[in-house]
Design a protein around this motif. Structure first.
Motif, PDB file in Angstrom:
ATOM      1  N   PRO A  85      25.624  21.122   1.329  1.00  0.00           N
ATOM      2  CA  PRO A  85      25.116  20.790   2.661  1.00  0.00           C
ATOM      3  C   PRO A  85      24.914  22.044   3.516  1.00  0.00           C
ATOM      4  O   PRO A  85      25.672  23.018   3.416  1.00  0.00           O
ATOM      5  CB  PRO A  85      26.217  19.900   3.252  1.00  0.00           C
ATOM      6  CG  PRO A  85      27.024  19.443   2.085  1.00  0.00           C
ATOM      7  CD  PRO A  85      26.960  20.550   1.088  1.00  0.00           C
ATOM      8  N   ALA A  86      23.874  22.000   4.349  1.00  0.00           N
ATOM      9  CA  ALA A  86      23.626  23.105   5.282  1.00  0.00           C
ATOM     10  C   ALA A  86      24.673  23.080   6.394  1.00  0.00           C
ATOM     11  O   ALA A  86      25.412  22.106   6.568  1.00  0.00           O
ATOM     12  CB  ALA A  86      22.219  22.974   5.861  1.00  0.00           C
ATOM     13  N   GLN A  87      24.743  24.155   7.181  1.00  0.00           N
ATOM     14  CA  GLN A  87      25.754  24.270   8.229  1.00  0.00           C
ATOM     15  C   GLN A  87      25.639  23.157   9.263  1.00  0.00           C
ATOM     16  O   GLN A  87      26.640  22.658   9.770  1.00  0.00           O
ATOM     17  CB  GLN A  87      25.643  25.639   8.915  1.00  0.00           C
ATOM     18  CG  GLN A  87      26.109  26.799   8.050  1.00  0.00           C
ATOM     19  CD  GLN A  87      26.088  28.113   8.803  1.00  0.00           C
ATOM     20  OE1 GLN A  87      25.507  28.221   9.884  1.00  0.00           O
ATOM     21  NE2 GLN A  87      26.722  29.131   8.235  1.00  0.00           N
ATOM     22  N   GLU A  88      24.416  22.752   9.584  1.00  0.00           N
ATOM     23  CA  GLU A  88      24.221  21.736  10.616  1.00  0.00           C
ATOM     24  C   GLU A  88      24.483  20.316  10.104  1.00  0.00           C
ATOM     25  O   GLU A  88      24.408  19.351  10.864  1.00  0.00           O
ATOM     26  CB  GLU A  88      22.800  21.811  11.180  1.00  0.00           C
ATOM     27  CG  GLU A  88      21.699  21.479  10.190  1.00  0.00           C
ATOM     28  CD  GLU A  88      21.222  22.699   9.402  1.00  0.00           C
ATOM     29  OE1 GLU A  88      20.144  22.607   8.794  1.00  0.00           O
ATOM     30  OE2 GLU A  88      21.938  23.732   9.422  1.00  0.00           O
ATOM     31  N   PHE A  89      24.804  20.180   8.810  1.00  0.00           N
ATOM     32  CA  PHE A  89      24.971  18.842   8.239  1.00  0.00           C
ATOM     33  C   PHE A  89      26.180  18.116   8.830  1.00  0.00           C
ATOM     34  O   PHE A  89      26.156  16.901   9.025  1.00  0.00           O
ATOM     35  CB  PHE A  89      25.106  18.929   6.716  1.00  0.00           C
ATOM     36  CG  PHE A  89      25.079  17.593   6.028  1.00  0.00           C
ATOM     37  CD1 PHE A  89      23.925  16.835   5.996  1.00  0.00           C
ATOM     38  CD2 PHE A  89      26.220  17.084   5.413  1.00  0.00           C
ATOM     39  CE1 PHE A  89      23.890  15.600   5.369  1.00  0.00           C
ATOM     40  CE2 PHE A  89      26.198  15.856   4.782  1.00  0.00           C
ATOM     41  CZ  PHE A  89      25.028  15.104   4.764  1.00  0.00           C
ATOM     42  N   ALA A  90      27.249  18.847   9.132  1.00  0.00           N
ATOM     43  CA  ALA A  90      28.454  18.223   9.687  1.00  0.00           C
ATOM     44  C   ALA A  90      28.155  17.550  11.018  1.00  0.00           C
ATOM     45  O   ALA A  90      28.603  16.424  11.284  1.00  0.00           O
ATOM     46  CB  ALA A  90      29.559  19.259   9.845  1.00  0.00           C
ATOM     47  N   GLU A  95      26.798  12.587  14.328  1.00  0.00           N
ATOM     48  CA  GLU A  95      25.870  11.887  15.213  1.00  0.00           C
ATOM     49  C   GLU A  95      25.369  10.577  14.608  1.00  0.00           C
ATOM     50  O   GLU A  95      25.018   9.646  15.335  1.00  0.00           O
ATOM     51  CB  GLU A  95      24.677  12.794  15.527  1.00  0.00           C
ATOM     52  CG  GLU A  95      25.043  14.017  16.356  1.00  0.00           C
ATOM     53  CD  GLU A  95      23.887  14.999  16.463  1.00  0.00           C
ATOM     54  OE1 GLU A  95      22.797  14.681  15.922  1.00  0.00           O
ATOM     55  OE2 GLU A  95      24.059  16.071  17.068  1.00  0.00           O
ATOM     56  N   ASN A  96      25.312  10.502  13.283  1.00  0.00           N
ATOM     57  CA  ASN A  96      24.732   9.323  12.619  1.00  0.00           C
ATOM     58  C   ASN A  96      25.751   8.579  11.760  1.00  0.00           C
ATOM     59  O   ASN A  96      25.382   7.881  10.818  1.00  0.00           O
ATOM     60  CB  ASN A  96      23.557   9.756  11.735  1.00  0.00           C
ATOM     61  CG  ASN A  96      22.433  10.372  12.525  1.00  0.00           C
ATOM     62  OD1 ASN A  96      21.585   9.683  13.081  1.00  0.00           O
ATOM     63  ND2 ASN A  96      22.424  11.706  12.581  1.00  0.00           N
ATOM     64  N   LEU A  97      27.033   8.718  12.097  1.00  0.00           N
ATOM     65  CA  LEU A  97      28.088   8.157  11.260  1.00  0.00           C
ATOM     66  C   LEU A  97      27.959   6.646  11.098  1.00  0.00           C
ATOM     67  O   LEU A  97      28.114   6.108   9.998  1.00  0.00           O
ATOM     68  CB  LEU A  97      29.458   8.514  11.841  1.00  0.00           C
ATOM     69  CG  LEU A  97      30.671   8.126  10.984  1.00  0.00           C
ATOM     70  CD1 LEU A  97      30.597   8.799   9.620  1.00  0.00           C
ATOM     71  CD2 LEU A  97      31.970   8.509  11.690  1.00  0.00           C
ATOM     72  N   GLY A 167      33.724  12.198   4.769  1.00  0.00           N
ATOM     73  CA  GLY A 167      33.885  11.582   6.079  1.00  0.00           C
ATOM     74  C   GLY A 167      33.128  10.286   6.254  1.00  0.00           C
ATOM     75  O   GLY A 167      33.246   9.629   7.286  1.00  0.00           O
ATOM     76  N   VAL A 168      32.330   9.908   5.234  1.00  0.00           N
ATOM     77  CA  VAL A 168      31.549   8.671   5.320  1.00  0.00           C
ATOM     78  C   VAL A 168      32.121   7.670   4.330  1.00  0.00           C
ATOM     79  O   VAL A 168      32.023   7.853   3.118  1.00  0.00           O
ATOM     80  CB  VAL A 168      30.057   8.910   5.013  1.00  0.00           C
ATOM     81  CG1 VAL A 168      29.293   7.586   5.054  1.00  0.00           C
ATOM     82  CG2 VAL A 168      29.472   9.890   6.005  1.00  0.00           C
ATOM     83  N   GLU A 169      32.745   6.636   4.847  1.00  0.00           N
ATOM     84  CA  GLU A 169      33.267   5.558   4.018  1.00  0.00           C
ATOM     85  C   GLU A 169      32.508   4.294   4.347  1.00  0.00           C
ATOM     86  O   GLU A 169      32.279   3.984   5.513  1.00  0.00           O
ATOM     87  CB  GLU A 169      34.768   5.347   4.267  1.00  0.00           C
ATOM     88  CG  GLU A 169      35.614   6.559   3.888  1.00  0.00           C
ATOM     89  CD  GLU A 169      37.079   6.325   4.182  1.00  0.00           C
ATOM     90  OE1 GLU A 169      37.392   5.263   4.766  1.00  0.00           O
ATOM     91  OE2 GLU A 169      37.895   7.195   3.844  1.00  0.00           O
TER      92      GLU A 169
END
Length: 324
Positions: A85-90, A95-97, A167-169
């Motif tokens: 993942p790129a740095q901005e992916f986190a 924002e879109n969790l 972090g995505v469940e």
């Protein structure tokens, strides 16, 4: 599909903007490939835990640790497609969790092409890749015929893969208000299954005990090992005739089983005529024959008499008649 921070609804190969972020039905989510950096490595067949260890060691020789701590991978055809993942992916995930959690599958156009096509060129608008035989190479010059996400939508829907994102469940299909009752119900079900298992185990033990007792009766009657020991036993008990009249054969053998000491008495033949039973066999000595007659009477036999005895070597052949 999310591209350039915009959510598109893809249907019949077309992307319409904007799509609703309040998705209620089942949907698959395609992420923009520009948020990832792709590379590959040859990987023999192995489970995911071992594969993760191999890939982690491989990445540690290429990148600093902070760049690879959130890597993911897809296994396909003896190769591993690795995505960083790129740095901005986190911040994108944060924002879109809610949307990410609701998606049935999360993937990217490039990943879907990788598991479908052996060779192709692909551009995400900022990086260009060439794939051949499971190997991924980065190109600095973009070929004119390079695939783009928009051009391959028809090929990659529905998706085959789903990537894991830290972090995505996935949201549970059980509403939170029902989780506790569901847990209690599951516990009750396990207790019920456990009780049924123990009850059936008790039945199995009782059945085994009765089977062993039946085998003892067959051995005592000399019919054990025949194709149909019960049928042979019944036929012999009826004097070789097919008749249902007379004493119960089970009563006969129960009485004889109680009376015969298997260490001293071996029965060879049995004849039942109405309520009169005549049995022949061998005994260790005359005393054993006498004890057999006495025990028959104690077990309920009437008019038990020793009809004949004959000493043959070390054994005594005998014939005993009694009634029930």
């Amino acid at each position: 599909m999310i591209k350039n921070s915009r959510l598109y609804n893809i249907e019949n190969g077309r992307a319409d903007f904007p799509a609703s972020t309040e998705q209620t039905g089942s949907f698959n989510l395609f992420l923009d490939d520009s948020m990832f950096f792709y590379l590959s490595m040859d990987l023999p067949s192995s489970n995911r835990k071992k594969a993760r260890g191999f890939i982690s060691n491989y990445l540690s020789t290429l990148f600093p640790e902070y760049m690879t701590e959130n890597f993911g991978f897809v296994l396909h055809g003896g190769s591993a497609l690795i995505y960083l993942p790129a740095q901005e992916f986190a911040s994108f995930v944060k924002e879109n969790l809610s949307l990410l959690k609701k998606a049935s599958k999360i993937t990217t156009p490039f990943i879907e092409m990788f598991v479908r096509e052996a060779s192709f060129d692909y551009t995400d608008g900022s990086k260009c890749y060439s794939v051949s035989g499971g190997e991924i190479h980065q190109l600095f010059d973009e070929p004119d015929d390079a695939c783009t996400a928009e051009r391959i939508l028809n090929k990659v829907i529905p998706p085959k893969m789903s990537i894991n994102i830290k972090g995505v469940e996935k949201e549970s299909f059980i509403p939170s208000s029902f989780k506790l009752p569901a847990i209690v119900l599951a516990a009750c079900y396990l207790v019920f299954i456990g009780g049924e298992y123990l009850r059936l185990k008790g039945y199995a033990s009782a059945l085994k005990l009765r089977e062993n007792k039946l085998q003892e009766l067959y051995t005592l009657a000399g019919v054990n090992g025949t194709g149909d020991p019960y049928g042979t036993l019944l036929f012999k008990a009826r004097g070789g005739k097919e008749t249902t009249q007379g004493v119960s054969i089970l009563t006969v053998f129960e009485t004889m089983s109680k009376a015969a000491d298997k260490n001293k008495i071996k029965l060879e033949d049995l004849t039942v005529r109405d309520t009169t039973i005549n049995c022949t066999g061998t005994a260790a000595d005359f005393q054993a024959v006498e004890e057999f007659k006495q025990k028959l009477q104690e077990a309920g036999a009437q008019r038990a008499n020793i009809e004949d005895t004959d000493k043959q070597g070390e054994i005594i052949k005998f014939s005993v008649r009694f009634s029930l």
